[in-house]
Design a protein around this motif. Sequence first.
Motif, PDB file in Angstrom:
ATOM      1  N   ALA A   1      -3.740  16.519  11.302  1.00 42.60           N
ATOM      2  CA  ALA A   1      -3.239  15.537  10.321  1.00 42.60           C
ATOM      3  C   ALA A   1      -2.752  15.009  11.585  1.00 42.60           C
ATOM      4  CB  ALA A   1      -2.052  16.054   9.577  1.00 42.60           C
ATOM      5  N   VAL A   2      -2.240  14.574  12.849  1.00 41.74           N
ATOM      6  CA  VAL A   2      -1.574  14.011  13.633  1.00 41.74           C
ATOM      7  C   VAL A   2      -2.603  13.386  14.310  1.00 41.74           C
ATOM      8  CG1 VAL A   2      -0.635  13.465  15.783  1.00 41.74           C
ATOM      9  CG2 VAL A   2       0.855  15.577  13.777  1.00 41.74           C
ATOM     10  N   TYR A   3      -4.195  14.540  14.966  1.00 42.34           N
ATOM     11  CA  TYR A   3      -4.606  13.255  15.678  1.00 42.34           C
ATOM     12  C   TYR A   3      -5.840  12.696  14.567  1.00 42.34           C
ATOM     13  CZ  TYR A   3      -9.092  12.841  17.746  1.00 42.34           C
ATOM     14  OH  TYR A   3     -10.772  12.490  18.335  1.00 42.34           O
ATOM     15  N   THR A   4      -5.727  13.225  12.699  1.00 43.94           N
ATOM     16  CA  THR A   4      -6.530  12.031  12.134  1.00 43.94           C
ATOM     17  C   THR A   4      -5.897  10.569  11.875  1.00 43.94           C
ATOM     18  OG1 THR A   4      -7.360  13.820  11.096  1.00 43.94           O
ATOM     19  CG2 THR A   4      -7.190  11.758   9.737  1.00 43.94           C
ATOM     20  N   VAL A   5      -4.353  10.734  11.753  1.00 46.19           N
ATOM     21  CA  VAL A   5      -3.188   9.787  11.746  1.00 46.19           C
ATOM     22  C   VAL A   5      -3.305   9.343  13.415  1.00 46.19           C
ATOM     23  CG1 VAL A   5      -0.945   8.880  11.604  1.00 46.19           C
ATOM     24  CG2 VAL A   5      -2.306  10.783   9.844  1.00 46.19           C
ATOM     25  N   GLY A   6      -3.555   9.423  13.896  1.00 47.70           N
ATOM     26  CA  GLY A   6      -2.986   8.917  15.894  1.00 47.70           C
ATOM     27  C   GLY A   6      -5.116   7.948  15.434  1.00 47.70           C
ATOM     28  N   ILE A   7      -5.876   8.298  15.431  1.00 47.52           N
ATOM     29  CA  ILE A   7      -7.182   7.428  15.243  1.00 47.52           C
ATOM     30  C   ILE A   7      -7.390   6.670  14.062  1.00 47.52           C
ATOM     31  CG2 ILE A   7     -10.365   7.803  14.374  1.00 47.52           C
ATOM     32  CD1 ILE A   7      -9.821  10.830  15.535  1.00 47.52           C
ATOM     33  N   ILE A   8      -6.827   6.353  13.282  1.00 49.32           N
ATOM     34  CA  ILE A   8      -6.676   5.574  11.645  1.00 49.32           C
ATOM     35  C   ILE A   8      -6.171   4.826  12.074  1.00 49.32           C
ATOM     36  CG2 ILE A   8      -5.494   4.707   9.638  1.00 49.32           C
ATOM     37  CD1 ILE A   8      -6.146   7.709   9.134  1.00 49.32           C
ATOM     38  N   HIS A   9      -4.896   5.279  13.099  1.00 52.29           N
ATOM     39  CA  HIS A   9      -3.680   4.274  14.282  1.00 52.29           C
ATOM     40  C   HIS A   9      -4.425   3.269  15.167  1.00 52.29           C
ATOM     41  CE1 HIS A   9       0.433   5.748  12.046  1.00 52.29           C
ATOM     42  NE2 HIS A   9      -0.494   4.704  11.513  1.00 52.29           N
ATOM     43  N   GLU A  10      -5.229   3.757  16.053  1.00 54.04           N
ATOM     44  CA  GLU A  10      -6.287   2.977  16.827  1.00 54.04           C
ATOM     45  C   GLU A  10      -7.100   2.323  15.946  1.00 54.04           C
ATOM     46  OE1 GLU A  10      -7.041   3.865  20.716  1.00 54.04           O
ATOM     47  OE2 GLU A  10      -4.705   3.689  20.214  1.00 54.04           O
ATOM     48  N   LYS A  11      -7.342   2.319  14.873  1.00 56.52           N
ATOM     49  CA  LYS A  11      -8.377   1.018  14.054  1.00 56.52           C
ATOM     50  C   LYS A  11      -7.960   0.265  13.771  1.00 56.52           C
ATOM     51  CE  LYS A  11     -12.410   4.922  13.456  1.00 56.52           C
ATOM     52  NZ  LYS A  11     -13.060   5.584  12.111  1.00 56.52           N
ATOM     53  N   GLY A  12      -6.467   0.678  13.764  1.00 59.18           N
ATOM     54  CA  GLY A  12      -5.476  -0.730  13.234  1.00 59.18           C
ATOM     55  C   GLY A  12      -5.251  -1.045  12.008  1.00 59.18           C
ATOM     56  N   ILE A  13      -5.607   0.158  11.537  1.00 63.27           N
ATOM     57  CA  ILE A  13      -5.527   0.775   9.927  1.00 63.27           C
ATOM     58  C   ILE A  13      -3.868   1.037   9.278  1.00 63.27           C
ATOM     59  CG2 ILE A  13      -6.157   1.469   7.422  1.00 63.27           C
ATOM     60  CD1 ILE A  13      -8.873   2.036   9.327  1.00 63.27           C
ATOM     61  N   SER A  14      -3.456  -0.070   8.705  1.00 62.88           N
ATOM     62  CA  SER A  14      -1.750   0.926   8.389  1.00 62.88           C
ATOM     63  C   SER A  14      -1.696   1.777   6.852  1.00 62.88           C
ATOM     64  CB  SER A  14      -1.448  -0.316   7.832  1.00 62.88           C
ATOM     65  OG  SER A  14       0.372   0.022   7.439  1.00 62.88           O
ATOM     66  N   ILE A  15      -1.111   3.538   7.329  1.00 61.51           N
ATOM     67  CA  ILE A  15      -1.752   3.877   6.328  1.00 61.51           C
ATOM     68  C   ILE A  15      -0.642   3.455   5.667  1.00 61.51           C
ATOM     69  CG2 ILE A  15      -1.451   6.294   5.422  1.00 61.51           C
ATOM     70  CD1 ILE A  15      -2.460   7.183   8.448  1.00 61.51           C
ATOM     71  N   ARG A  16       0.736   3.163   5.818  1.00 65.96           N
ATOM     72  CA  ARG A  16       1.539   3.290   4.619  1.00 65.96           C
ATOM     73  C   ARG A  16       1.307   1.958   3.663  1.00 65.96           C
ATOM     74  NH1 ARG A  16       7.576   2.711   7.602  1.00 65.96           N
ATOM     75  NH2 ARG A  16       6.280   1.054   9.121  1.00 65.96           N
ATOM     76  N   ASP A  17       0.595   1.103   4.405  1.00 69.50           N
ATOM     77  CA  ASP A  17       0.455  -0.256   3.625  1.00 69.50           C
ATOM     78  C   ASP A  17      -0.708   0.038   2.229  1.00 69.50           C
ATOM     79  OD1 ASP A  17       1.406  -2.391   4.749  1.00 69.50           O
ATOM     80  OD2 ASP A  17       0.185  -2.937   6.032  1.00 69.50           O
ATOM     81  N   ARG A  18      -1.768   1.078   3.163  1.00 70.04           N
ATOM     82  CA  ARG A  18      -2.889   1.673   1.930  1.00 70.04           C
ATOM     83  C   ARG A  18      -2.123   1.860   0.827  1.00 70.04           C
ATOM     84  NH1 ARG A  18      -8.337   1.842   4.451  1.00 70.04           N
ATOM     85  NH2 ARG A  18      -8.807  -0.434   5.681  1.00 70.04           N
ATOM     86  N   ILE A  19      -1.026   3.031   1.064  1.00 70.10           N
ATOM     87  CA  ILE A  19      -0.647   3.509  -0.182  1.00 70.10           C
ATOM     88  C   ILE A  19      -0.016   2.795  -1.164  1.00 70.10           C
ATOM     89  CG2 ILE A  19       1.746   5.179  -0.568  1.00 70.10           C
ATOM     90  CD1 ILE A  19       0.588   6.979   2.553  1.00 70.10           C
ATOM     91  N   SER A  20       0.542   1.768  -0.339  1.00 67.19           N
ATOM     92  CA  SER A  20       1.305   0.574  -1.564  1.00 67.19           C
ATOM     93  C   SER A  20       0.790   0.516  -2.379  1.00 67.19           C
ATOM     94  CB  SER A  20       2.168   0.184  -0.349  1.00 67.19           C
ATOM     95  OG  SER A  20       0.979  -0.912   0.384  1.00 67.19           O
ATOM     96  N   GLY A  21      -0.639  -0.002  -2.142  1.00 64.44           N
ATOM     97  CA  GLY A  21      -2.045  -0.615  -3.405  1.00 64.44           C
ATOM     98  C   GLY A  21      -2.135   0.275  -4.264  1.00 64.44           C
ATOM     99  N   TRP A  22      -1.785   1.421  -4.516  1.00 66.27           N
ATOM    100  CA  TRP A  22      -2.299   2.403  -5.067  1.00 66.27           C
ATOM    101  C   TRP A  22      -1.232   1.692  -6.676  1.00 66.27           C
ATOM    102  CZ3 TRP A  22      -2.034   8.298  -1.561  1.00 66.27           C
ATOM    103  CH2 TRP A  22      -2.974   7.991  -0.932  1.00 66.27           C
ATOM    104  N   ASN A  23      -1.851   3.400  -7.659  1.00 67.31           N
ATOM    105  CA  ASN A  23      -1.286   3.045  -8.836  1.00 67.31           C
ATOM    106  C   ASN A  23       0.539   3.666  -8.911  1.00 67.31           C
ATOM    107  OD1 ASN A  23      -1.672   5.345 -10.030  1.00 67.31           O
ATOM    108  ND2 ASN A  23      -3.628   4.540 -10.378  1.00 67.31           N
ATOM    109  N   MET A  24       1.190   3.372  -9.205  1.00 70.27           N
ATOM    110  CA  MET A  24       1.877   4.436  -9.501  1.00 70.27           C
ATOM    111  C   MET A  24       2.191   6.344  -9.574  1.00 70.27           C
ATOM    112  SD  MET A  24       6.161   4.098 -11.750  1.00 70.27           S
ATOM    113  CE  MET A  24       5.919   2.688 -11.108  1.00 70.27           C
ATOM    114  N   PHE A  25       1.204   6.567 -10.230  1.00 71.29           N
ATOM    115  CA  PHE A  25       1.251   8.060 -10.634  1.00 71.29           C
ATOM    116  C   PHE A  25       0.028   8.893  -9.170  1.00 71.29           C
ATOM    117  CE2 PHE A  25      -1.916  11.034 -11.355  1.00 71.29           C
ATOM    118  CZ  PHE A  25      -1.194  11.925 -12.204  1.00 71.29           C
ATOM    119  N   ALA A  26      -0.363   7.686  -8.211  1.00 70.99           N
ATOM    120  CA  ALA A  26      -0.878   8.055  -7.309  1.00 70.99           C
ATOM    121  C   ALA A  26       0.605   7.918  -6.316  1.00 70.99           C
ATOM    122  CB  ALA A  26      -2.074   6.980  -6.533  1.00 70.99           C
ATOM    123  N   ARG A  27       0.997   7.288  -6.285  1.00 71.95           N
ATOM    124  CA  ARG A  27       1.470   7.067  -4.620  1.00 71.95           C
ATOM    125  C   ARG A  27       2.495   8.469  -5.457  1.00 71.95           C
ATOM    126  NH1 ARG A  27       2.561   1.574  -6.780  1.00 71.95           N
ATOM    127  NH2 ARG A  27       4.612   2.303  -7.614  1.00 71.95           N
TER     128      ARG A  27
END
Length: 527
Positions: free
Chosen positions: A470-496
């Motif tokens: 999990a930590v390694y995967t999040v690290g790869i995503i951050h290395e690509k400049g992707i904000s995971i929290r911004d992606r989550i905020s775009g989900w609908n309320m039920f998904a969040r």
Amino acid sequence: MAYNSLLYLFIFLPVALLAYQLAPQSFRYKVLLIASYVFFLSFSGKLLAYLLFSTLSIHHIGLWLASCKKDYMPAVYAPEDKKAKKAAYEAKRRRILWLGIGLQLSILLILKYSGFFFENFNLVLKAISFPRLLPTMKFALPIGISFYTLQAISYLIDVYYEKIEADDNLGRLALYLSFFPTLLEGPICRYSQTAEALCQGKPLEYKNVTYGLQRLMWGLFKKLVIADRLNLLVETIFDTPNHYGGIIVIAGAVLYTFQLYADFSGCIDMSIGTGEMFGVIIPENFRQPFFSKTASEFWRCWHITLGAWLKDYIFYPISLTKFVKNLGKKSRAKYGKHLGQIISSSVALFGVWILNGLWHGTGWNYIFFGMYYFVLILLGNLLEPVIQKMTNALRIDRASALYKCFQTVKLLLIVFTGELFFRANSLTAGMSMFLSIFTGFHWSAVTDGSLFKLGLSLPDFIAVFFGFIAVYTVGIIHEKGISIRDRISGWNMFARWSFLYAAILLIIVLGAYGDGYLPAKLIYAGF
């Protein structure tokens, strides 16, 4: 009341948030100050006096430095007096600055280092059969002293160089030094980074609170699932170093490195998340360090704020001294530009790494740890042209995936070895464990199940493994400049909310607590 405790998560932090929101805007920074002092008192009690002394002294010294500027009026001086007046003015300000720095360092040196220095001095006295020894005393350390002392010194230096103005608001300065999310393990903040936001008193915002909660939970995941689960195994290996060798010691060094990262970066996540809830942006302290290729790059991504502090307040000032400038000039003239620059910069580099080692603790293993990286980084700088020529001659593509993989493996070996000595109970124990890797190496430790008899069962290893993934995967995503929290905020309320509850459930199920586990104290809080 550590950041991962139930008292902090379910009582202290909610009460602080509620009190902050209900208070008038002009009073909110005082709510944070009260909360910070309550937090400090829960750990260190009457040792709060040391923090108060640091706060009062830098407040007074800062205003004293500012008053010198008001008294210095070059426009009214006669031309023949200007040079002497300026020299006297600058000399006075330097004396005031060194007084302020000396006051901060004296507390730290006496409380944290006097016992270590006196013990070693007594060893020298014994060696020469001196009839009397110095008395050694051990003092209780207030939490965060190594962190807030560096913040206090940076404030004074920045005031001296007029990067910031001296703050006449004692409460604001007190909050800057004691803000509870940064008090235990940092990050080491500069006054210009947090002081203004701390006192603006902005109301709580939904985005800040939710983003902060997500960051805090990610830190809890690292702490409870990885760091605490590994702790019993790490303690077993390092507390009885003579019982193990070979693969067991290698496993201890590797797993301690990951434990330290999960514990420290997890605490920083909780700190940054808590600050974000109050609308305060705390500087990042990690940037995927295990994706680095060299030791120097690794340290630019690990404990970033300490590295930046040492660079700005130790490396550059030493580099600009007359001695180092003259050394550089003579070295370049005699040995050429590259080697001359290495020789002159090595003086400042040595200062950085000896202080880095000592900052972490009072033991020869910490000094060895600092010198270990000093030598490696110095050699890396020195041999870079040679390596460049070799790879060109052999037609090795340094941008290729294979070469980068080689660099990563090499770096991991360097880091694991360094952390072995860092965690060892003494330099002697570290040397013994390191040698035992070669003298006591047997594959049977893997095949006979010895690794599963040190405090971690197979299910524990599986939980830790998935935590690493999990930590390694999040690290790869951050290395690509992707904000995971911004992606989550775009989900609908039920998904969040489903994701939030799933994350909480995952921490509860996989977290290490209860009988059979030895939760790790926040490691860097001990430094």
